[in-house]
Design a protein around this motif. Sequence first.
Motif, mmCIF file in Angstrom:
data_model
loop_
_atom_site.group_PDB
_atom_site.id
_atom_site.type_symbol
_atom_site.label_atom_id
_atom_site.label_comp_id
_atom_site.label_asym_id
_atom_site.label_seq_id
_atom_site.Cartn_x
_atom_site.Cartn_y
_atom_site.Cartn_z
ATOM 1 N N UNK A 15 0.801 -1.302 0.090
ATOM 2 C CA UNK A 15 0.332 0.095 -0.052
ATOM 3 C C UNK A 15 1.256 1.220 -0.533
ATOM 4 N N UNK A 16 1.705 0.972 0.878
ATOM 5 C CA UNK A 16 2.931 2.265 0.643
ATOM 6 C C UNK A 16 3.637 2.411 -0.941
ATOM 7 N N UNK A 17 3.526 1.563 -0.951
ATOM 8 C CA UNK A 17 4.688 1.449 -2.767
ATOM 9 C C UNK A 17 2.838 2.314 -4.150
ATOM 10 N N UNK A 18 1.821 1.852 -3.907
ATOM 11 C CA UNK A 18 0.977 1.950 -4.981
ATOM 12 C C UNK A 18 0.326 2.970 -4.797
ATOM 13 N N UNK A 19 0.808 4.165 -4.295
ATOM 14 C CA UNK A 19 0.613 5.353 -4.991
ATOM 15 C C UNK A 19 2.028 5.957 -5.971
ATOM 16 N N UNK A 20 3.132 4.916 -6.425
ATOM 17 C CA UNK A 20 4.054 5.115 -7.123
ATOM 18 C C UNK A 20 3.310 3.926 -8.475
ATOM 19 N N UNK A 108 12.703 -0.656 -13.499
ATOM 20 C CA UNK A 108 11.930 -0.752 -14.822
ATOM 21 C C UNK A 108 10.453 0.107 -14.459
ATOM 22 N N UNK A 109 10.413 -0.281 -13.294
ATOM 23 C CA UNK A 109 8.775 0.399 -12.585
ATOM 24 C C UNK A 109 8.888 1.353 -12.137
ATOM 25 N N UNK A 110 9.749 1.234 -10.833
ATOM 26 C CA UNK A 110 9.962 2.155 -9.987
ATOM 27 C C UNK A 110 10.719 3.649 -10.262
ATOM 28 N N UNK A 111 11.254 2.970 -11.676
ATOM 29 C CA UNK A 111 12.795 4.615 -11.404
ATOM 30 C C UNK A 111 12.501 4.643 -13.079
ATOM 31 N N UNK A 112 11.350 4.704 -13.664
ATOM 32 C CA UNK A 112 11.407 4.844 -15.215
ATOM 33 C C UNK A 112 12.488 6.092 -15.826
ATOM 34 N N UNK A 113 13.260 7.077 -15.193
ATOM 35 C CA UNK A 113 14.150 8.154 -15.382
ATOM 36 C C UNK A 113 15.361 7.630 -15.792
ATOM 37 N N UNK A 115 16.994 6.980 -12.286
ATOM 38 C CA UNK A 115 18.322 7.803 -11.720
ATOM 39 C C UNK A 115 19.310 6.157 -10.452
ATOM 40 N N UNK A 116 20.323 7.257 -10.939
ATOM 41 C CA UNK A 116 21.255 5.736 -10.245
ATOM 42 C C UNK A 116 21.369 6.324 -8.848
ATOM 43 N N UNK A 117 20.950 7.801 -8.524
ATOM 44 C CA UNK A 117 20.584 7.254 -6.656
ATOM 45 C C UNK A 117 19.826 7.273 -6.273
ATOM 46 N N UNK A 118 18.436 7.077 -7.273
ATOM 47 C CA UNK A 118 17.015 6.187 -6.609
ATOM 48 C C UNK A 118 17.130 4.606 -6.121
ATOM 49 N N UNK A 119 17.977 4.827 -7.559
ATOM 50 C CA UNK A 119 18.442 2.930 -7.994
ATOM 51 C C UNK A 119 19.014 2.213 -6.569
ATOM 52 N N UNK A 120 20.159 3.083 -6.315
ATOM 53 C CA UNK A 120 21.015 2.735 -5.482
ATOM 54 C C UNK A 120 20.264 2.740 -3.928
ATOM 55 N N UNK A 121 19.439 4.000 -3.556
ATOM 56 C CA UNK A 121 18.733 4.305 -2.024
ATOM 57 C C UNK A 121 17.638 3.340 -2.285
ATOM 58 N N UNK A 122 17.185 3.292 -3.156
ATOM 59 C CA UNK A 122 16.205 2.264 -2.674
ATOM 60 C C UNK A 122 16.076 0.925 -2.866
ATOM 61 N N UNK A 124 18.807 -0.378 -0.992
ATOM 62 C CA UNK A 124 18.965 -0.824 0.209
ATOM 63 C C UNK A 124 18.058 -0.636 0.981
ATOM 64 N N UNK A 125 17.412 0.647 0.823
ATOM 65 C CA UNK A 125 16.367 1.026 1.656
ATOM 66 C C UNK A 125 13.974 1.045 0.996
ATOM 67 N N UNK A 126 14.150 0.191 0.153
ATOM 68 C CA UNK A 126 13.235 0.332 -0.133
ATOM 69 C C UNK A 126 12.658 1.796 -1.039
ATOM 70 N N UNK A 127 11.797 1.680 -1.380
ATOM 71 C CA UNK A 127 11.175 3.002 -1.866
ATOM 72 C C UNK A 127 10.944 3.825 -0.975
#
Length: 146
Positions: A15-20, A108-113, A115-122, A124-127
């Motif tokens: 549910x936390x991920x659903x808005x994304x 591909x689903x959560x980081x369509x742009x 972003x290397x930073x988002x990929x690494x951080x997510x 490790x810590x999820x979305x």
Amino acid sequence: MVKFGKIACLLCMILMLAPMNASAGTKGKKSSKFDWNPVIDAIIEVESNGKADAVDKGGKSCGAMQITPILVEECNRILELRKSKKRYSMKDRFSVSKSKEMFLLFQSFYNPKNSVELAIRSWNGGMGHTKKGTQKYFEKVMSKMK
């Protein structure tokens, strides 16, 4: 009671991920031109030192990329949304190639742009990660990429 708690935790995470999902589900097709290999290789080095049979102390994160059961379930959910018949198993976490596939599917689903930073951080810590909570991990992975 423990089983109920695990199910409740999983549902809360979904549910936390659903808005994304609203923007990522349709536009989030993987860019075939983006090269994730340097990021993946750095994550593998940080997570397991390249050991495909690595298991964390708690036994939940496994394989070269230290994939959790929740990530496997999320990848299968994404595949279902995309009307794919393919599914991953917990055993697939020990396959470097399938682990990479799961990473790419998640991005591909959560980081369509891409972003290397988002990929690494997510990774490790999820979305729901925080910058502060993932800073040391981000720095470790980035140092392996250079």
